[in-house]
Design an enzyme around this catalytic site. Structure first.
Site, PDB file in Angstrom:
ATOM      1  N   ARG A   1      -4.149   4.930 -38.199  1.00  0.00           N
ATOM      2  CA  ARG A   1      -2.750   4.603 -38.472  1.00  0.00           C
ATOM      3  C   ARG A   1      -1.835   5.772 -38.118  1.00  0.00           C
ATOM      4  O   ARG A   1      -2.096   6.921 -38.466  1.00  0.00           O
ATOM      5  CB  ARG A   1      -2.573   4.269 -39.950  1.00  0.00           C
ATOM      6  CG  ARG A   1      -1.138   4.065 -40.363  1.00  0.00           C
ATOM      7  CD  ARG A   1      -1.044   3.669 -41.815  1.00  0.00           C
ATOM      8  NE  ARG A   1      -1.414   4.730 -42.709  1.00  0.00           N
ATOM      9  CZ  ARG A   1      -0.536   5.526 -43.324  1.00  0.00           C
ATOM     10  NH1 ARG A   1       0.751   5.388 -43.141  1.00  0.00           N
ATOM     11  NH2 ARG A   1      -0.970   6.456 -44.151  1.00  0.00           N
TER      12      ARG A   1
ATOM     13  N   GLU B   1       6.940  13.256 -38.021  1.00  0.00           N
ATOM     14  CA  GLU B   1       5.558  13.413 -38.502  1.00  0.00           C
ATOM     15  C   GLU B   1       4.597  13.363 -37.326  1.00  0.00           C
ATOM     16  O   GLU B   1       4.987  12.999 -36.204  1.00  0.00           O
ATOM     17  CB  GLU B   1       5.216  12.313 -39.530  1.00  0.00           C
ATOM     18  CG  GLU B   1       5.956  12.516 -40.849  1.00  0.00           C
ATOM     19  CD  GLU B   1       5.678  11.447 -41.892  1.00  0.00           C
ATOM     20  OE1 GLU B   1       4.994  10.464 -41.582  1.00  0.00           O
ATOM     21  OE2 GLU B   1       6.162  11.606 -43.017  1.00  0.00           O
TER      22      GLU B   1
ATOM     23  N   HIS C   1      -6.250  12.276 -44.912  1.00  0.00           N
ATOM     24  CA  HIS C   1      -5.019  13.045 -44.676  1.00  0.00           C
ATOM     25  C   HIS C   1      -5.423  14.508 -44.544  1.00  0.00           C
ATOM     26  O   HIS C   1      -6.206  15.011 -45.347  1.00  0.00           O
ATOM     27  CB  HIS C   1      -4.047  12.847 -45.841  1.00  0.00           C
ATOM     28  CG  HIS C   1      -2.645  13.245 -45.500  1.00  0.00           C
ATOM     29  ND1 HIS C   1      -2.286  14.555 -45.275  1.00  0.00           N
ATOM     30  CD2 HIS C   1      -1.527  12.511 -45.319  1.00  0.00           C
ATOM     31  CE1 HIS C   1      -0.993  14.593 -44.971  1.00  0.00           C
ATOM     32  NE2 HIS C   1      -0.506  13.367 -44.985  1.00  0.00           N
TER      33      HIS C   1
ATOM     34  N   HIS D   1      -7.276   8.990 -47.667  1.00  0.00           N
ATOM     35  CA  HIS D   1      -5.852   8.695 -47.857  1.00  0.00           C
ATOM     36  C   HIS D   1      -5.515   7.228 -47.654  1.00  0.00           C
ATOM     37  O   HIS D   1      -4.726   6.663 -48.406  1.00  0.00           O
ATOM     38  CB  HIS D   1      -5.070   9.548 -46.852  1.00  0.00           C
ATOM     39  CG  HIS D   1      -3.587   9.403 -46.923  1.00  0.00           C
ATOM     40  ND1 HIS D   1      -2.874   9.732 -48.054  1.00  0.00           N
ATOM     41  CD2 HIS D   1      -2.677   8.972 -46.001  1.00  0.00           C
ATOM     42  CE1 HIS D   1      -1.570   9.506 -47.831  1.00  0.00           C
ATOM     43  NE2 HIS D   1      -1.433   9.026 -46.602  1.00  0.00           N
TER      44      HIS D   1
ATOM     45  N   ARG E   1      -3.264  12.299 -37.160  1.00  0.00           N
ATOM     46  CA  ARG E   1      -4.021  12.757 -38.322  1.00  0.00           C
ATOM     47  C   ARG E   1      -5.513  12.938 -38.110  1.00  0.00           C
ATOM     48  O   ARG E   1      -6.113  13.853 -38.651  1.00  0.00           O
ATOM     49  CB  ARG E   1      -3.869  11.707 -39.408  1.00  0.00           C
ATOM     50  CG  ARG E   1      -2.845  12.104 -40.348  1.00  0.00           C
ATOM     51  CD  ARG E   1      -2.629  11.052 -41.351  1.00  0.00           C
ATOM     52  NE  ARG E   1      -1.210  11.118 -41.614  1.00  0.00           N
ATOM     53  CZ  ARG E   1      -0.580  10.299 -42.384  1.00  0.00           C
ATOM     54  NH1 ARG E   1      -1.227   9.321 -42.968  1.00  0.00           N
ATOM     55  NH2 ARG E   1       0.699  10.447 -42.596  1.00  0.00           N
TER      56      ARG E   1
HETATM   57  P1  FAD Z   1       0.014  -0.407 -53.497  1.00  0.00           P
HETATM   58  O1  FAD Z   1       1.336   0.220 -53.443  1.00  0.00           O
HETATM   59  O2  FAD Z   1      -1.145   0.482 -53.693  1.00  0.00           O
HETATM   60  O3  FAD Z   1       0.045  -1.490 -54.654  1.00  0.00           O
HETATM   61  C1  FAD Z   1      -1.132  -2.157 -55.034  1.00  0.00           C
HETATM   62  C2  FAD Z   1      -0.886  -2.860 -56.345  1.00  0.00           C
HETATM   63  O4  FAD Z   1      -1.968  -3.734 -56.639  1.00  0.00           O
HETATM   64  C3  FAD Z   1      -0.768  -1.937 -57.529  1.00  0.00           C
HETATM   65  O5  FAD Z   1       0.261  -2.420 -58.350  1.00  0.00           O
HETATM   66  C4  FAD Z   1      -2.113  -2.102 -58.240  1.00  0.00           C
HETATM   67  O6  FAD Z   1      -2.083  -1.857 -59.630  1.00  0.00           O
HETATM   68  C5  FAD Z   1      -2.368  -3.567 -57.980  1.00  0.00           C
HETATM   69  N1  FAD Z   1      -3.775  -3.970 -58.081  1.00  0.00           N
HETATM   70  C6  FAD Z   1      -4.834  -3.493 -57.395  1.00  0.00           C
HETATM   71  N2  FAD Z   1      -5.946  -4.145 -57.745  1.00  0.00           N
HETATM   72  C7  FAD Z   1      -5.583  -5.067 -58.672  1.00  0.00           C
HETATM   73  C8  FAD Z   1      -6.277  -6.024 -59.431  1.00  0.00           C
HETATM   74  N3  FAD Z   1      -7.605  -6.198 -59.324  1.00  0.00           N
HETATM   75  N4  FAD Z   1      -5.578  -6.793 -60.297  1.00  0.00           N
HETATM   76  C9  FAD Z   1      -4.239  -6.643 -60.459  1.00  0.00           C
HETATM   77  N5  FAD Z   1      -3.529  -5.717 -59.766  1.00  0.00           N
HETATM   78  C10 FAD Z   1      -4.201  -4.958 -58.889  1.00  0.00           C
HETATM   79  N6  FAD Z   1       2.703   5.335 -46.214  1.00  0.00           N
HETATM   80  C11 FAD Z   1       3.818   5.430 -45.469  1.00  0.00           C
HETATM   81  O7  FAD Z   1       4.123   4.537 -44.659  1.00  0.00           O
HETATM   82  N7  FAD Z   1       4.622   6.514 -45.598  1.00  0.00           N
HETATM   83  C12 FAD Z   1       4.365   7.523 -46.452  1.00  0.00           C
HETATM   84  O8  FAD Z   1       5.126   8.467 -46.568  1.00  0.00           O
HETATM   85  C13 FAD Z   1       3.189   7.454 -47.233  1.00  0.00           C
HETATM   86  N8  FAD Z   1       2.852   8.457 -48.079  1.00  0.00           N
HETATM   87  C14 FAD Z   1       1.774   8.299 -48.892  1.00  0.00           C
HETATM   88  C15 FAD Z   1       1.479   9.289 -49.827  1.00  0.00           C
HETATM   89  C16 FAD Z   1       0.447   9.115 -50.719  1.00  0.00           C
HETATM   90  C17 FAD Z   1       0.133  10.181 -51.731  1.00  0.00           C
HETATM   91  C18 FAD Z   1      -0.347   7.942 -50.663  1.00  0.00           C
HETATM   92  C19 FAD Z   1      -1.470   7.735 -51.627  1.00  0.00           C
HETATM   93  C20 FAD Z   1      -0.088   6.974 -49.703  1.00  0.00           C
HETATM   94  C21 FAD Z   1       0.970   7.147 -48.816  1.00  0.00           C
HETATM   95  N9  FAD Z   1       1.269   6.188 -47.861  1.00  0.00           N
HETATM   96  C22 FAD Z   1       2.386   6.305 -47.100  1.00  0.00           C
HETATM   97  C23 FAD Z   1       0.525   4.930 -47.807  1.00  0.00           C
HETATM   98  C24 FAD Z   1       1.341   3.860 -48.549  1.00  0.00           C
HETATM   99  O9  FAD Z   1       1.917   4.429 -49.696  1.00  0.00           O
HETATM  100  C25 FAD Z   1       0.500   2.688 -48.965  1.00  0.00           C
HETATM  101  O10 FAD Z   1      -0.317   2.262 -47.929  1.00  0.00           O
HETATM  102  C26 FAD Z   1       1.400   1.526 -49.384  1.00  0.00           C
HETATM  103  O11 FAD Z   1       2.278   1.960 -50.376  1.00  0.00           O
HETATM  104  C27 FAD Z   1       0.554   0.389 -49.875  1.00  0.00           C
HETATM  105  O12 FAD Z   1       1.391  -0.555 -50.478  1.00  0.00           O
HETATM  106  P2  FAD Z   1       0.736  -1.845 -51.098  1.00  0.00           P
HETATM  107  O13 FAD Z   1       1.842  -2.598 -51.744  1.00  0.00           O
HETATM  108  O14 FAD Z   1      -0.098  -2.502 -50.100  1.00  0.00           O
HETATM  109  O15 FAD Z   1      -0.272  -1.288 -52.217  1.00  0.00           O
HETATM  110  C1  SIN Z   2       2.786  11.920 -45.656  1.00  0.00           C
HETATM  111  O1  SIN Z   2       3.880  12.056 -46.188  1.00  0.00           O
HETATM  112  O2  SIN Z   2       2.196  12.794 -45.041  1.00  0.00           O
HETATM  113  C2  SIN Z   2       2.122  10.594 -45.765  1.00  0.00           C
HETATM  114  C3  SIN Z   2       2.670   9.707 -44.741  1.00  0.00           C
HETATM  115  C4  SIN Z   2       1.763   8.545 -44.523  1.00  0.00           C
HETATM  116  O3  SIN Z   2       0.711   8.419 -45.132  1.00  0.00           O
HETATM  117  O4  SIN Z   2       2.134   7.731 -43.674  1.00  0.00           O
END
Ligand code: FAD
Ligand code: SIN
Length: 539
Positions: A393, A114, A242, A358, A297
């Site tokens: 990032r 990437e 993104h 993103h 990015r």
């Molecule tokens: P999340 O996975 O967002 O989980 C947050 C949780 O908190 C959810 O369950 C939500 O419901 C809960 N929540 C929020 N507020 C409250 C509240 N007030 N009360 C109760 N529950 C609450 N990163 C990578 O490293 N590689 C990738 O390939 C990648 N691809 C991505 C593609 C997309 C489309 C997106 C959107 C992001 C991508 N990212 C990627 C970024 C990555 O997915 C996220 O940064 C990461 O998953 C965040 O994980 P997290 O557990 O911190 O939060």
């Molecule tokens: C992607 O697959 O392009 C998202 C990867 C990331 O957010 O790190």
């Protein structure tokens, strides 16, 4: 009668950060995971590209460190970068041992590439890595005797000395977190969750912008709650856009929902050889950066923005159709099927794409053990600012960061829980004097307005004038919503709007503090990097 619950460990959020930590602390005590929708709904579930880690003998920790520091534009914490990069491979092996099924080629993990990475180092499950990680983690917690999951439970506020009637300020060094007030959507009541330790794993805030790759749950609740609890917040101006989300002509979601959520076209597609063209058929990236389509990015997103503005076009084109069709479908099954659903055959034609909000690089400041500045409150995942990402990032470092810090948090959290008891003096939620919500239109209208203001004035390219305009409008929304909040009974929609306004305020204020352009923060009136400004922005 208000429910009052007691757990050793309270986890807010069921994405990778919350679930990974919950599995760790569940060996030592009772765990409640609260999550505001159904358990899988999270940014994690939509992650495509994968998890960056040094898993190949030809790769090196130093190379991953250098790439991360380079993307971070001088603002990364070098010690944190080293910790995350060197501990990453062990976390990946644990995920695999837990049952996560990644893509293999000739018996070896298949490693994708990437933007900003100088080696193939992205562990992935075709183009739906997050779905597989979330599936494996949810399967592991499902029958765990110490873990209880509360779906449709919305954390409204963290409980601190403030709720015991004491004065708290960001200068006070001994604020404690005793759990959270949680709105049970189905019972329509606010419950008190008392905990010895609280983990904030509530993800990011992409939904604050009109166009985003994030699901609509990403409203920045964690940062807003932590800010109100007087925790230290850092680097909120660094919002990652993104470069390539699927363009939709009506300006609304391809999902059909009025959420603004745009379908992501993974950076791994460029890593696999896709090229970017403007609508005149010119490949433009080499003119912006030697790394062309594989530049970090911020550079690619700004180049696309520049092309759109210069040419007055609505989108640019991402083309992978020069690769064999079978190869495209094998590596990108979700993307090719989703695009086909919109009439785009990516094996034969280019994909119209635009940038979209993103990832939140800043957030609740944490130390090397995931501790926030509020005692008993830990944080992990996108809600945090650990120092890993700096001003931008590096792709696929986010899932990695969550795995590393949710693991690191376990030991200190267990220690803390051993020393502290529940705070029984915490009062229940007081809803006296509030009325039933009557003005849903105020919530939906203000939410739309805020997201448009953020998109128009606090986007990829900023200026002092635009930020000032955004601040004035956001302040007006803040006054209206605070007034409404003080006299209305709780609803998730109202709380989300209140939190989105708080996050917008933090982004705008942090952006105004930074008088330079660095990484994701680009200011027309301060176009250069300034050495004196090379510090985190703290609120
Ligand atoms: P999340 O996975 O967002 O989980 C947050 C949780 O908190 C959810 O369950 C939500 O419901 C809960 N929540 C929020 N507020 C409250 C509240 N007030 N009360 C109760 N529950 C609450 N990163 C990578 O490293 N590689 C990738 O390939 C990648 N691809 C991505 C593609 C997309 C489309 C997106 C959107 C992001 C991508 N990212 C990627 C970024 C990555 O997915 C996220 O940064 C990461 O998953 C965040 O994980 P997290 O557990 O911190 O939060
Ligand atoms: C992607 O697959 O392009 C998202 C990867 C990331 O957010 O790190």
């Amino acid at each position: 009668m208000t429910e009052r619950r007691k757990f050793d460990y309270l986890v807010i959020g069921s994405g990778v950060a919350g679930l990974w930590y919950a599995l760790g602390v569940a060996e030592y005590g009772s765990v409640a995971i609260i999550t505001k929708k159904e358990r899988a709904e999270s940014n994690t579930n939509y992650a495509q590209g994968g998890i960056a880690a040094v898993m190949d003998e030809h790769d090196s920790f130093q190379s991953h460190i250098d790439d991360t520091l380079d993307a971070g534009a001088g603002l990364c914490d070098a010690e944190i970068v080293e910790i995350v990069v060197t501990e990453g491979p062990a976390r990946i092996r644990e995920l695999i041992a837990l049952g996560a099924s990644f893509t293999y080629h000739d018996g070896q993990l298949h490693l994708g590439r990437e933007g900003g990475h100088s080696a193939h180092r992205i562990v992935h499950a075709t183009d739906a890595t997050g779905r597989e990680v979330e599936r494996a983690l949810l399967a592991s917690i499902r029958n765990h005797p110490n873990i209880e999951v509360f779906e449709y439970h919305y954390a409204v506020d963290l409980i601190t000395e403030h709720h015991l009637g004491q004065h708290v300020s960001r200068l006070r060094p001994d604020i404690h977190c005793y759990g959270a007030y949680v709105y049970d959507e189905k019972a329509d009541a606010v419950e008190t969750f008392l905990a010895k330790v609280t983990m904030l794993a509530s993800g990011g805030s992409g939904a604050v912008y009109l166009h985003t790759t994030n699901p609509s749950i990403a409203t920045g609740d964690g940062v807003a709650m932590a800010y109100r609890a007087k925790a230290r917040i850092a680097n909120m101006e660094f919002v990652q856009f993104h470069p390539t989300s699927l363009y939709h002509p009506d300006g609304e979601a391809h999902t059909g929902e009025k959420t603004g959520k745009s379908f992501l076209i993974s950076e791994a597609v460029r890593g696999h050889g896709a090229l970017l063209f403007n609508q005149a058929g010119e490949r433009f990236m080499p003119a912006y950066d030697d790394r062309a389509e594989l530049a970090p990015r911020d550079i690619v997103a700004r180049a696309i923005d520049d092309q759109l503005k210069q040419r007055g076009d609505d989108y640019v084109l991402l083309d992978i159709s020069h690769k064999p069709a079978a190869d495209i479908k094998e590596h990108f099954p979700t993307i090719s099927e989703t695009c086909l659903g919109y009439g785009i055959d990516i094996t034969k034609q280019p994909i119209p794409v635009v940038p979209a909000a993103h990832y939140q690089c800043g957030g609740v400041q944490t130390d090397q053990q995931a501790r926030t500045t509020v005692r008993g409150l830990f944080a992990s995942g996108e809600v945090t600012c650990t120092g890993l990402h700096g001003a931008n990032r590096l792709a696929s470092n986010s899932l990695l960061e969550a795995l590393v810090f949710s693991h690191r948090a376990v030991e200190p959290a267990v220690d803390y829980a051993r020393q502290w008891d529940w705070k029984d003096a915490v009062p229940d939620w007081d809803a006296s004097g509030t009325e039933s919500p009557q003005e849903w239109v105020l919530i939906s209208h203000n939410r739309d307005e805020l997201r448009r203001v953020m998109w128009d004035y606090v986007g990829i390219v900023r200026s002092s004038l635009r930020l000032e305009r955004a601040f004035r409008r956001t302040h007006l929304l803040f006054q209206e919503v605070e007034d409404y909040y003080s006299r209305t009974r709780i609803s998730s929609g109202l709380c989300e709007l209140r939190n989105m306004i708080a996050v917008a305020y933090l982004i705008i204020r942090s952006a105004q503090m930074r008088r330079e352009s660095r990484g994701l923060h680009y200011m027309l009136d301060y176009p250069d990097k300034v050495e004196a400004e090379r510090r985190p922005s703290l609120v």
